[in-house]
Design a protein around this motif. Structure first.
Motif, PDB file in Angstrom:
ATOM      1  N   VAL A  43      23.977  -8.636 -23.755  1.00  0.00           N
ATOM      2  CA  VAL A  43      24.067  -8.729 -22.296  1.00  0.00           C
ATOM      3  C   VAL A  43      25.401  -8.100 -21.920  1.00  0.00           C
ATOM      4  O   VAL A  43      26.451  -8.520 -22.410  1.00  0.00           O
ATOM      5  CB  VAL A  43      24.000 -10.192 -21.810  1.00  0.00           C
ATOM      6  CG1 VAL A  43      24.084 -10.260 -20.294  1.00  0.00           C
ATOM      7  CG2 VAL A  43      22.726 -10.867 -22.305  1.00  0.00           C
ATOM      8  N   ALA A  44      25.364  -7.085 -21.076  1.00  0.00           N
ATOM      9  CA  ALA A  44      26.580  -6.357 -20.717  1.00  0.00           C
ATOM     10  C   ALA A  44      26.523  -5.937 -19.265  1.00  0.00           C
ATOM     11  O   ALA A  44      25.456  -5.856 -18.665  1.00  0.00           O
ATOM     12  CB  ALA A  44      26.732  -5.132 -21.620  1.00  0.00           C
ATOM     13  N   THR A  85      26.650 -10.768 -27.226  1.00  0.00           N
ATOM     14  CA  THR A  85      25.397 -10.588 -27.953  1.00  0.00           C
ATOM     15  C   THR A  85      24.797 -11.938 -28.331  1.00  0.00           C
ATOM     16  O   THR A  85      25.518 -12.833 -28.774  1.00  0.00           O
ATOM     17  CB  THR A  85      25.625  -9.742 -29.213  1.00  0.00           C
ATOM     18  OG1 THR A  85      26.159  -8.479 -28.817  1.00  0.00           O
ATOM     19  CG2 THR A  85      24.337  -9.522 -29.980  1.00  0.00           C
ATOM     20  N   PHE A  86      23.487 -12.047 -28.132  1.00  0.00           N
ATOM     21  CA  PHE A  86      22.746 -13.236 -28.542  1.00  0.00           C
ATOM     22  C   PHE A  86      21.726 -12.828 -29.595  1.00  0.00           C
ATOM     23  O   PHE A  86      21.136 -11.758 -29.523  1.00  0.00           O
ATOM     24  CB  PHE A  86      22.008 -13.860 -27.346  1.00  0.00           C
ATOM     25  CG  PHE A  86      22.915 -14.616 -26.432  1.00  0.00           C
ATOM     26  CD1 PHE A  86      23.135 -15.973 -26.607  1.00  0.00           C
ATOM     27  CD2 PHE A  86      23.573 -13.975 -25.399  1.00  0.00           C
ATOM     28  CE1 PHE A  86      23.985 -16.672 -25.771  1.00  0.00           C
ATOM     29  CE2 PHE A  86      24.422 -14.658 -24.562  1.00  0.00           C
ATOM     30  CZ  PHE A  86      24.635 -16.013 -24.739  1.00  0.00           C
ATOM     31  N   THR A  87      21.537 -13.710 -30.575  1.00  0.00           N
ATOM     32  CA  THR A  87      20.522 -13.488 -31.597  1.00  0.00           C
ATOM     33  C   THR A  87      19.447 -14.555 -31.434  1.00  0.00           C
ATOM     34  O   THR A  87      19.637 -15.540 -30.724  1.00  0.00           O
ATOM     35  CB  THR A  87      21.131 -13.573 -33.010  1.00  0.00           C
ATOM     36  OG1 THR A  87      21.752 -14.844 -33.169  1.00  0.00           O
ATOM     37  CG2 THR A  87      22.154 -12.473 -33.236  1.00  0.00           C
ATOM     38  N   PRO A 121      14.061  -6.379 -24.843  1.00  0.00           N
ATOM     39  CA  PRO A 121      13.769  -5.133 -24.136  1.00  0.00           C
ATOM     40  C   PRO A 121      12.274  -4.868 -24.024  1.00  0.00           C
ATOM     41  O   PRO A 121      11.493  -5.352 -24.825  1.00  0.00           O
ATOM     42  CB  PRO A 121      14.440  -4.071 -25.009  1.00  0.00           C
ATOM     43  CG  PRO A 121      14.454  -4.682 -26.371  1.00  0.00           C
ATOM     44  CD  PRO A 121      14.647  -6.154 -26.151  1.00  0.00           C
ATOM     45  N   ALA A 122      11.926  -4.116 -23.004  1.00  0.00           N
ATOM     46  CA  ALA A 122      10.544  -3.632 -22.894  1.00  0.00           C
ATOM     47  C   ALA A 122      10.326  -2.622 -24.017  1.00  0.00           C
ATOM     48  O   ALA A 122      11.274  -2.192 -24.668  1.00  0.00           O
ATOM     49  CB  ALA A 122      10.330  -2.974 -21.535  1.00  0.00           C
ATOM     50  N   GLN A 129      20.794  -5.628 -22.148  1.00  0.00           N
ATOM     51  CA  GLN A 129      20.341  -6.060 -20.830  1.00  0.00           C
ATOM     52  C   GLN A 129      21.560  -5.985 -19.915  1.00  0.00           C
ATOM     53  O   GLN A 129      22.588  -6.604 -20.177  1.00  0.00           O
ATOM     54  CB  GLN A 129      19.805  -7.478 -20.894  1.00  0.00           C
ATOM     55  CG  GLN A 129      19.377  -8.033 -19.566  1.00  0.00           C
ATOM     56  CD  GLN A 129      18.856  -9.460 -19.677  1.00  0.00           C
ATOM     57  OE1 GLN A 129      18.652  -9.988 -20.762  1.00  0.00           O
ATOM     58  NE2 GLN A 129      18.647 -10.086 -18.549  1.00  0.00           N
ATOM     59  N   THR A 130      21.470  -5.237 -18.826  1.00  0.00           N
ATOM     60  CA  THR A 130      22.582  -5.082 -17.916  1.00  0.00           C
ATOM     61  C   THR A 130      22.525  -6.155 -16.834  1.00  0.00           C
ATOM     62  O   THR A 130      21.509  -6.312 -16.166  1.00  0.00           O
ATOM     63  CB  THR A 130      22.573  -3.688 -17.250  1.00  0.00           C
ATOM     64  OG1 THR A 130      22.632  -2.706 -18.294  1.00  0.00           O
ATOM     65  CG2 THR A 130      23.745  -3.501 -16.323  1.00  0.00           C
ATOM     66  N   VAL A 131      23.632  -6.899 -16.688  1.00  0.00           N
ATOM     67  CA  VAL A 131      23.753  -7.923 -15.651  1.00  0.00           C
ATOM     68  C   VAL A 131      25.125  -7.743 -15.019  1.00  0.00           C
ATOM     69  O   VAL A 131      26.148  -7.981 -15.668  1.00  0.00           O
ATOM     70  CB  VAL A 131      23.616  -9.343 -16.215  1.00  0.00           C
ATOM     71  CG1 VAL A 131      23.785 -10.379 -15.111  1.00  0.00           C
ATOM     72  CG2 VAL A 131      22.276  -9.534 -16.908  1.00  0.00           C
ATOM     73  N   ASN A 132      25.164  -7.285 -13.766  1.00  0.00           N
ATOM     74  CA  ASN A 132      26.419  -7.152 -13.050  1.00  0.00           C
ATOM     75  C   ASN A 132      26.676  -8.434 -12.279  1.00  0.00           C
ATOM     76  O   ASN A 132      25.787  -8.960 -11.619  1.00  0.00           O
ATOM     77  CB  ASN A 132      26.384  -5.942 -12.118  1.00  0.00           C
ATOM     78  CG  ASN A 132      26.339  -4.649 -12.917  1.00  0.00           C
ATOM     79  OD1 ASN A 132      27.029  -4.500 -13.915  1.00  0.00           O
ATOM     80  ND2 ASN A 132      25.532  -3.715 -12.487  1.00  0.00           N
TER      81      ASN A 132
END
Length: 134
Positions: A43-44, A85-87, A121-122, A129-132
């Motif tokens: 997530v970035a 990062t998540f696993t 992801p698709a 995954q972009t989260v602003n």
């Protein structure tokens, strides 16, 4: 008869070149995509403290299903880039709470939060995954 066969050869060659132009980009882009079956998701994005006067982003913490990941930011700018990062992200995704910490010029802390869902992801996406956050 010669004119016809030379025109047919030129037309056939042009069709082969045109079809290769379509196939090559599709193959080139297919190798750069993430794996939707991967349980690892980064997530970035950007964390912004513009809602607080004279504040800079210093920390982003994400809590999802008992797992905590955080990114310490430089605190030099109103907006800072972050990445965690998540696993073991399940296919249905993970509900998560995000906390953004901002520090103002008087060294006072301000926080705000946001609820997100961390998703795999698709089939044509990347593992990021972009989260602003504003």
């Amino acid at each position: 008869m010669r004119d016809f066969s030379s025109k047919a050869n030129r037309l056939g060659s042009a069709m082969v070149v045109a079809s290769l132009a379509v196939v090559v980009p599709a193959a080139a882009t297919g190798t750069a995509h993430g794996n939707p079956n991967s349980a690892r998701v980064t997530v970035a994005g950007t964390a912004s403290c513009e809602r607080f006067e004279d504040s800079s982003a210093t920390d982003v913490t994400i809590v999802a299903k008992g797992k905590t990941a955080s990114d310490q930011l430089s605190g030099e700018n109103v907006s800072e880039s972050y990445s965690v990062t998540f696993t073991k992200v399940p296919q249905k995704g993970l509900a998560a709470n995000v906390k953004i910490t901002c520090v103002d010029s008087d060294n006072e802390q301000h926080t705000f939060g946001k609820s997100i869902t961390i998703t795999r992801p698709a089939s044509t996406g990347t593992e990021t995954q972009t989260v602003n956050l504003k």
